[in-house]
Scaffold this motif. Sequence first.
Motif, mmCIF file in Angstrom:
data_model
loop_
_atom_site.group_PDB
_atom_site.id
_atom_site.type_symbol
_atom_site.label_atom_id
_atom_site.label_comp_id
_atom_site.label_asym_id
_atom_site.label_seq_id
_atom_site.Cartn_x
_atom_site.Cartn_y
_atom_site.Cartn_z
ATOM 1 N N VAL A 265 0.852 -1.205 0.000
ATOM 2 C CA VAL A 265 0.000 0.000 0.000
ATOM 3 C C VAL A 265 0.881 1.246 0.000
ATOM 4 N N GLN A 266 0.573 2.166 -0.897
ATOM 5 C CA GLN A 266 1.357 3.389 -1.024
ATOM 6 C C GLN A 266 1.091 4.345 0.130
ATOM 7 N N ILE A 267 2.157 4.778 0.773
ATOM 8 C CA ILE A 267 2.080 5.874 1.739
ATOM 9 C C ILE A 267 2.431 7.177 1.015
ATOM 10 N N GLN A 268 3.295 7.060 0.003
ATOM 11 C CA GLN A 268 3.786 8.239 -0.692
ATOM 12 C C GLN A 268 3.888 7.981 -2.190
ATOM 13 N N PHE A 269 3.981 9.068 -2.954
ATOM 14 C CA PHE A 269 4.379 8.979 -4.357
ATOM 15 C C PHE A 269 5.102 10.268 -4.733
ATOM 16 N N LYS B 176 -0.477 11.583 5.789
ATOM 17 C CA LYS B 176 -0.624 12.927 6.364
ATOM 18 C C LYS B 176 -1.344 13.878 5.435
ATOM 19 N N MET B 177 -1.530 13.470 4.177
ATOM 20 C CA MET B 177 -2.165 14.298 3.145
ATOM 21 C C MET B 177 -1.473 15.654 3.055
ATOM 22 N N LYS B 178 -0.162 15.594 2.848
ATOM 23 C CA LYS B 178 0.651 16.783 2.666
ATOM 24 C C LYS B 178 1.594 16.559 1.489
ATOM 25 N N CYS B 179 2.100 17.646 0.950
ATOM 26 C CA CYS B 179 3.104 17.590 -0.099
ATOM 27 C C CYS B 179 4.389 18.200 0.453
ATOM 28 N N TYR B 180 5.485 17.457 0.360
ATOM 29 C CA TYR B 180 6.780 17.928 0.834
ATOM 30 C C TYR B 180 7.631 18.344 -0.364
ATOM 31 N N LYS B 181 8.004 19.604 -0.403
ATOM 32 C CA LYS B 181 8.798 20.134 -1.504
ATOM 33 C C LYS B 181 10.238 20.350 -1.030
ATOM 34 N N LEU C 33 3.480 21.759 1.861
ATOM 35 C CA LEU C 33 2.481 22.417 1.030
ATOM 36 C C LEU C 33 1.201 21.598 0.979
ATOM 37 N N ALA C 34 0.151 22.248 0.525
ATOM 38 C CA ALA C 34 -1.071 21.499 0.196
ATOM 39 C C ALA C 34 -0.804 20.685 -1.058
ATOM 40 N N ILE C 35 -1.513 19.589 -1.191
ATOM 41 C CA ILE C 35 -1.321 18.744 -2.370
ATOM 42 C C ILE C 35 -1.847 19.485 -3.592
ATOM 43 N N PRO C 36 -1.023 19.607 -4.653
ATOM 44 C CA PRO C 36 -1.469 20.336 -5.860
ATOM 45 C C PRO C 36 -2.749 19.728 -6.434
ATOM 46 N N GLU C 37 -3.594 20.589 -6.991
ATOM 47 C CA GLU C 37 -4.893 20.157 -7.501
ATOM 48 C C GLU C 37 -4.787 19.022 -8.520
ATOM 49 N N GLU C 38 -3.764 19.092 -9.398
ATOM 50 C CA GLU C 38 -3.657 18.070 -10.446
ATOM 51 C C GLU C 38 -3.297 16.681 -9.894
ATOM 52 N N HIS C 39 -2.871 16.644 -8.614
ATOM 53 C CA HIS C 39 -2.531 15.359 -7.996
ATOM 54 C C HIS C 39 -3.497 14.995 -6.862
ATOM 55 N N LYS C 40 -4.484 15.845 -6.639
ATOM 56 C CA LYS C 40 -5.393 15.654 -5.501
ATOM 57 C C LYS C 40 -6.258 14.407 -5.683
ATOM 58 N N GLU C 41 -6.741 14.172 -6.883
ATOM 59 C CA GLU C 41 -7.611 13.022 -7.116
ATOM 60 C C GLU C 41 -6.879 11.715 -6.820
ATOM 61 N N LEU C 42 -5.630 11.599 -7.297
ATOM 62 C CA LEU C 42 -4.829 10.400 -7.027
ATOM 63 C C LEU C 42 -4.549 10.262 -5.535
ATOM 64 N N ALA C 43 -4.184 11.379 -4.897
ATOM 65 C CA ALA C 43 -3.891 11.350 -3.460
ATOM 66 C C ALA C 43 -5.120 10.911 -2.662
ATOM 67 N N ASP C 44 -6.295 11.415 -3.021
ATOM 68 C CA ASP C 44 -7.525 11.028 -2.318
ATOM 69 C C ASP C 44 -7.813 9.539 -2.492
ATOM 70 N N ARG C 45 -7.632 9.075 -3.712
ATOM 71 C CA ARG C 45 -7.891 7.646 -3.962
ATOM 72 C C ARG C 45 -6.933 6.771 -3.156
ATOM 73 N N LEU C 46 -5.656 7.127 -3.136
ATOM 74 C CA LEU C 46 -4.671 6.349 -2.382
ATOM 75 C C LEU C 46 -4.918 6.459 -0.878
ATOM 76 N N ASN D 116 -7.856 6.835 0.553
ATOM 77 C CA ASN D 116 -9.006 5.970 0.854
ATOM 78 C C ASN D 116 -8.600 4.493 0.858
ATOM 79 N N GLU D 117 -7.719 4.130 -0.070
ATOM 80 C CA GLU D 117 -7.218 2.741 -0.085
ATOM 81 C C GLU D 117 -6.456 2.440 1.201
ATOM 82 N N LEU D 118 -5.670 3.418 1.652
ATOM 83 C CA LEU D 118 -4.900 3.244 2.883
ATOM 84 C C LEU D 118 -5.819 3.119 4.089
ATOM 85 N N VAL D 119 -6.862 3.925 4.120
ATOM 86 C CA VAL D 119 -7.838 3.845 5.211
ATOM 87 C C VAL D 119 -8.464 2.456 5.259
ATOM 88 N N GLU D 120 -8.884 1.959 4.100
ATOM 89 C CA GLU D 120 -9.512 0.632 4.039
ATOM 90 C C GLU D 120 -8.546 -0.464 4.469
#
Length: 702
Positions: free
Chosen positions: A159-163, A178-183, A194-207, A209-213
Amino acid sequence: MKVFDAKHIKNIVLVGAHKSGKTTLAETMLFEAGLINRRGSVEGKNTISDYHEIEHERETSVFATPLHTEWRNYKINIIDTPGLDDFIGEITSSIRAADTIVMVLNAQHGVEIGTEIIWNYIDTYHKPTLFVVNQIDHMNANFEDSFKSIKELVGNNAVQIQFPIKLDGAQCIVDVLKMKCYKFGPEGGKPEKLAIPEEHKELADRLHNELVEKAAENDEELMELFFDKGTLNEDEMRQGIKVGMMNHELFPVFCMSALKDMGSGRLMGFIDNVAPSATDLKPEQTVEGDIVLNRKDAPASLFVFKTIHQPNLGQITFFKVKSGEVNQNDKLVNSRTGETETLNQLFIMDGKKREPVSKLVVGDIGATLKLKHTETNDTLNRGGSKMTIRPIQFPGPRTRKAVFAVNEREEEKLSDALKKMHSQDPTVEVKYSKELKQVILGCQGELHLATIAWTLKNTYGVEARFEKPKIAYRETIQRSASANYRHKKQSGGAGQFAEVHMKIEPWYEGMPEPQGFNIRGKEEVDLDWGGKLVFYNCIVGGVIDTRYLPSIKKGILEVMESGPLTGSYIRDVRVMVHDGKMHSVDSNDIAFKIAGAHAFKEAFLNAKPKLLEPVQELTVKVPEDMVGGVMTDLQSRRSIIQGIESEDHYQVLRCMTPAAELHGYSTNLRSLTQGKATFNAVFDSFKAVPQNIQETLVQKDE
């Protein structure tokens, strides 16, 4: 030094294929925590863990090296290991000592054959494991493919914690726990959150939710919470991930650049907060069947997982405190030898640096010097305790060589050095073969052998010569034959006289008793080298006194220790002594021993003697696209293929191969498959040597 309680001690081992970046990661973790002021490099030959001269010379890890760091009131014991399977003994013992395995992957290659070999040992011990995809900043890095290869290795429980992502040309890591972006800046270090950039938010949310499950699946209470709330908070997720790791059913995946110090702090924080400590894990069972009480108030018990010998220090013993706590000058009893050892000194080791400590508590890893009766795999207990920790199962040798001192006067020096090397690395096997009259060295491959030769010369001052070992052939017969021999010797006074008549036959289990003889006695001798001698007394009319029969048998056994074809042991023969003569004055035990030996040798040569060779059961795991070349090579080695099975992207070949044909196989297989194949060989049985090879061997021996 500060003494940490068991809950705040985390033991990790860095494992992974060659060049995945384990040593660099260990160095970065020490630097990030402020324990060192500047980071060394493998190329610079100045890292904390790769401190041996041979490691500097080869620019690669050869030994497993214990280190430690401190991060946010936690102590993290780190063991940095080699990546080449020639040094699997170092890796195996380190996996056994650690509580969490950190599998490091090169982002350019993902899971490699070295990763798979190590994973098999991790899986055997059922250890909590997390994966780190390293070198994400490399131009050829491919995190997606690397993650896919992890899933192929461990299944959907990865299970992915990061990408990783790029943001304005900068390297970033998105953390879905943590739902954060480290630059990170160009040189890494402390990142900007930073906040997770919008173009990567959908992937981050999906991952996320997978982590929560995945986290909820591992705990019934969390599952109920998840059903009630539809999600879990960060602390609840940590709890579920931890349980999943302890059950060996969830494998978190991180990404980082150890070289640029990108992501190391976050990894260390996860190890602190989530990775289990020794006292979190399920108590293990001892050899005696008892439970190891991994509590501070239990009687002290240590398990020795590693031993090294240094010319200036002597023996250094590395151990893990399995229960209770130990103090300097404690006296503990070795459960194997019964000897009492005094821990005159206690250390925390960081490479070659020793930091004295006054005590170590359950779960901690430490070292001591100059124990006299203790080796790797030993358990030391407080007096009265009889506990024996289950030993590490080290793999057997894959390469064998006969070893000699170049200077014959240094044979004893060589023997002492090899004993220390076996003590330091139990995968180095050293045995003297009485049969072959050679010292046989077993190791894991040509690189392992080269390291042994280097150490003998540079550390112990003895130059060794390695040769192809002789093969332990056996001799037997294929048909029956009869012979008689009269021994007569007169040299003044009492002489020697004995005459023996015998018939010999091939012996096999369950064969009927010999026909045409009056059997008066039978003795089955289980030979030390395998097989049997079945000896029948078929004497009629007292032509040979019964008291001489043991001497005849003794003469036969002496011939069987050095057969007439090649000097190899003889096996699986039955002998019927049915006639002969004796003299009332001149007959004695020596005369009948000589007569028995000569009669047996003559009968053996007339019984169509056959040479037998040891055959190994060989298992080769090879990538699918390389099977053809490997099978062609095996057939050239007189192998008989027994079967082929598919295992993921590999084919597992099982065959019977003569031991004489396996010399150099480790090197050849590595060359054929670019190091992507592995093999294991165990003795199976003795089989008949082809006639043309037998003739060559017999002529060579003459």
